[in-house]
Design an enzyme around this catalytic site. Structure first.
Site, mmCIF file in Angstrom:
data_model
loop_
_atom_site.group_PDB
_atom_site.id
_atom_site.type_symbol
_atom_site.label_atom_id
_atom_site.label_comp_id
_atom_site.label_asym_id
_atom_site.label_seq_id
_atom_site.Cartn_x
_atom_site.Cartn_y
_atom_site.Cartn_z
ATOM 1 N N PRO A 1 0.742 -10.389 9.900
ATOM 2 C CA PRO A 1 1.273 -9.506 9.790
ATOM 3 C C PRO A 1 0.731 -7.819 11.409
ATOM 4 O O PRO A 1 -0.506 -8.131 10.999
ATOM 5 C CB PRO A 1 1.896 -8.740 8.412
ATOM 6 C CG PRO A 1 0.484 -9.317 7.948
ATOM 7 C CD PRO A 1 -0.007 -10.440 8.177
ATOM 8 N N SER B 1 -9.813 -3.847 6.223
ATOM 9 C CA SER B 1 -10.105 -5.414 6.841
ATOM 10 C C SER B 1 -8.351 -5.251 6.722
ATOM 11 O O SER B 1 -7.819 -4.808 5.423
ATOM 12 C CB SER B 1 -10.752 -6.578 7.092
ATOM 13 O OG SER B 1 -10.411 -6.435 5.338
ATOM 14 N N LYS B 2 -7.689 -6.575 7.189
ATOM 15 C CA LYS B 2 -6.268 -6.675 6.334
ATOM 16 C C LYS B 2 -6.551 -7.542 4.833
ATOM 17 O O LYS B 2 -5.418 -6.755 4.235
ATOM 18 C CB LYS B 2 -5.385 -8.004 7.146
ATOM 19 C CG LYS B 2 -5.310 -7.461 7.844
ATOM 20 C CD LYS B 2 -4.398 -8.644 8.931
ATOM 21 C CE LYS B 2 -4.427 -8.792 10.292
ATOM 22 N NZ LYS B 2 -3.542 -9.301 11.519
ATOM 23 N N ARG B 3 -7.676 -7.603 4.015
ATOM 24 C CA ARG B 3 -7.875 -7.680 3.282
ATOM 25 C C ARG B 3 -7.695 -6.551 2.632
ATOM 26 O O ARG B 3 -7.980 -6.832 0.804
ATOM 27 C CB ARG B 3 -9.384 -9.074 2.503
ATOM 28 C CG ARG B 3 -8.795 -10.453 3.054
ATOM 29 C CD ARG B 3 -9.474 -11.272 3.015
ATOM 30 N NE ARG B 3 -10.788 -10.462 4.271
ATOM 31 C CZ ARG B 3 -10.366 -10.543 5.843
ATOM 32 N NH1 ARG B 3 -9.598 -11.284 5.591
ATOM 33 N NH2 ARG B 3 -11.682 -10.527 6.553
#
Ligand code: GLU
Length: 508
Positions: free
Chosen positions: A16, A263-265
């Protein structure tokens, strides 16, 4: 600027789109619109191993939701297509070959195992960062180290090969970045990057340069993480003899605590979305999106616009048109921009408040069970919007507009429900019964008269009144609430609530 401005957003469909990616798209969009140029969407899917199903559609849907749609590119068409690199596969090989011919690149036969061996051996010798470069390439299997016959024999036998950049030794590569100024990198720090893979796919670097050139891109606006690739890109433009586009590398978006890149996390871990829309992984894991979390796209975009750029004054609220008008790359900073989830909520609150009640009621409707007239819902929105950050808050905080009271605020019951409160409420009910024209002003007038007559302060009557009608200890003006709820509902709640609250008080 004499030639037409053409910029591209070139994400890889590896998952995504992160909000950092949306910011890159936004700045490209703003720059294009500001200069009457084109904003192009190009999908860079040359990394087959990292391809994620659905990611491309997610990117398109996200830009659409944000209101920053490309006017050309994947899903939009245009005269420079196709705009998906895997569909352009055949375009790149002749360019790679051209570089081999001109001596800027070479053919390499080393297998992945051989390369891994080489790295392992180097590590054992205390060299952890082995690179394929001007020093090591002569001991590898390539068209520079092998004889011409040997190379031809291998090619004729169909042996897989890569094409690598022949990075010159000890050369300073200089280029001017609109945001960072002059950047100089010595080629001794760069390796012989693969340009063309044995699979018949170009790598990102080659495809990116060929596409930017053939699509007539004038400005490359992208994240800072691509700055280390820029010297190679500059060398490639020079090797082809093409004009370089102008570069602008955007600052990183940092975590709320300022420690490192967002970050994405980080998102769901730290309690805020980092994606524009919800994303469900192949394993069924859901990452939350701004849209589904109740954010207005305008608020999300407004917040993003200020993550790296500033208008030069204290203004913070901008419509997309205003952003276009005010935006310039010169006002984008070099240092990382810290993301602030609370400020993001603040933006949403500002947008929610400035949305008219009618429009809010349309957004609130799907969150309500039961049937209510549009006027009723709009009136509730008008009362609740000052206290809400999200659309959902209107329904959550104003639940008493849509359901019967099922619980009473414990603290208010214990603190404000006094021995004489039931009697006072009875009096108030009687006074309200006499109101024929039930509206805010009349309810307030009767209420005030009652206070005056008995020489009561608001604090003696108000909290109990609110408790019976809403179940809560706080909220908007009671007279407004009562006017919206209607006489019948208010009186019924007051009558029926008396015993319930009395019971709560005695058992406590
Ligand atoms: N495909 C790269 C990415 O995923 C684009 C880098 C660029 O804009 O040159 O971000």
């Amino acid at each position: 600027m004499s030639e037409k401005v053409r910029v591209r957003f070139a994400p890889s469909p590896t998952g995504p789109l992160h909000m950092g990616g949306v910011r890159t798209a936004l700045y490209n969009y703003l720059f294009a619109k500001k200069h009457g140029g084109d904003f192009i969407l190009r999908i860079e899917d040359t990394d087959e191993k990292r391809f994620v199903e659905g990611a491309q559609q997610y990117i398109i849907d996200s830009l659409k939701w944000c209101g920053i749609e490309p006017n050309e590119g994947a899903g939009y068409g245009g005269e420079f297509g196709p705009y998906i690199q895997s569909e352009r596969k055949d375009i790149y090989k002749p360019y790679a070959e051209q570089l081999v011919e001109s001596g800027h690149a070479y053919i390499a036969f080393d297998t992945p195992e051989e390369l891994e061996n080489m790295r392992e051996q180097a590590k054992k010798m205390g060299l952890p960062n082995w690179q394929y470069n001007g020093i090591t390439r002569s001991s590898m299997k390539n068209s520079l180290s092998l004889s011409k016959e040997e190379v031809e024999k291998r090619l004729a036998a169909g042996e897989p090969y890569s094409i690598r950049m022949k990075m010159p030794r000890n050369q300073d590569i200089k280029f001017e970045d609109i945001i960072r100024g002059w950047v100089t990198v010595n080629t001794n720090n760069l390796d012989d990057k693969i340009l063309y893979k044995p699979s018949g796919m170009p790598t990102y670097h080659l495809a990116n340069i060929v596409d930017d050139h053939t699509m007539k891109i004038t400005h490359v606006i992208r994240g800072e993480e691509w700055l280390p690739s820029a010297p190679l890109h500059v060398l490639l433009y020079d090797a082809f003899g093409w004009d370089r586009p102008q570069f602008a590398h955007l600052p990183l978006i940092l975590r709320p605590d300022g420690n490192g890149k967002l970050s994405k996390r980080d998102g769901d871990r730290l309690g805020f979305p980092v994606f524009p829309l919800n994303w469900t992984t192949a394993e069924g894991e859901i990452y939350s999106g701004y849209k589904e979390s109740g954010y207005f796209p305008e608020a999300f975009i407004n917040m993003l616009s200020l993550l790296g750029w500033n208008p030069g004054n204290n203004e913070e609220i901008f419509s997309l048109e205003e952003m276009v008008d005010k935006f310039s790359l010169e006002r984008v900073g070099k240092s990382g921009a810290r993301f602030d989830p609370d400020k993001t909520k603040w933006f949403n609150q500002q947008y929610l408040r400035s949305t008219d009640d009618q429009s809010l009621s349309i957004m609130v409707k799907p969150h309500i069970t039961g049937t209510y007239s549009d006027e009723y819902i709009a009136a509730v929105c008008g009362l609740m919007k000052e206290r809400a950050t999200f659309i959902q808050d209107i329904v959550k905080e104003g639940d008493y507009f849509f359901t019967e009271i099922s619980s009473y605020d414990e603290k208010t019951v214990q603190k404000k429900w006094k021995e004489d409160t039931p009697e006072i409420m009875q009096d108030l009910i009687a006074a309200f019964e006499g109101i024929t024209d039930w509206n805010t002003a009349n309810i307030e007038a009767i209420f005030s008269q009652y206070l005056e007559k008995n020489e009561y302060g608001f604090g003696k009557v108000g909290p109990g009144f609110r408790l019976l009608v809403t179940g809560k200890g706080m909220g908007p003006s009671m007279f407004d609430i009562c006017a919206v709820l209607g006489k019948e509902v208010v009186l019924k709640r007051m009558r029926e609530g008396l015993d319930k609250v009395n019971a709560l008080k005695t058992t406590a």
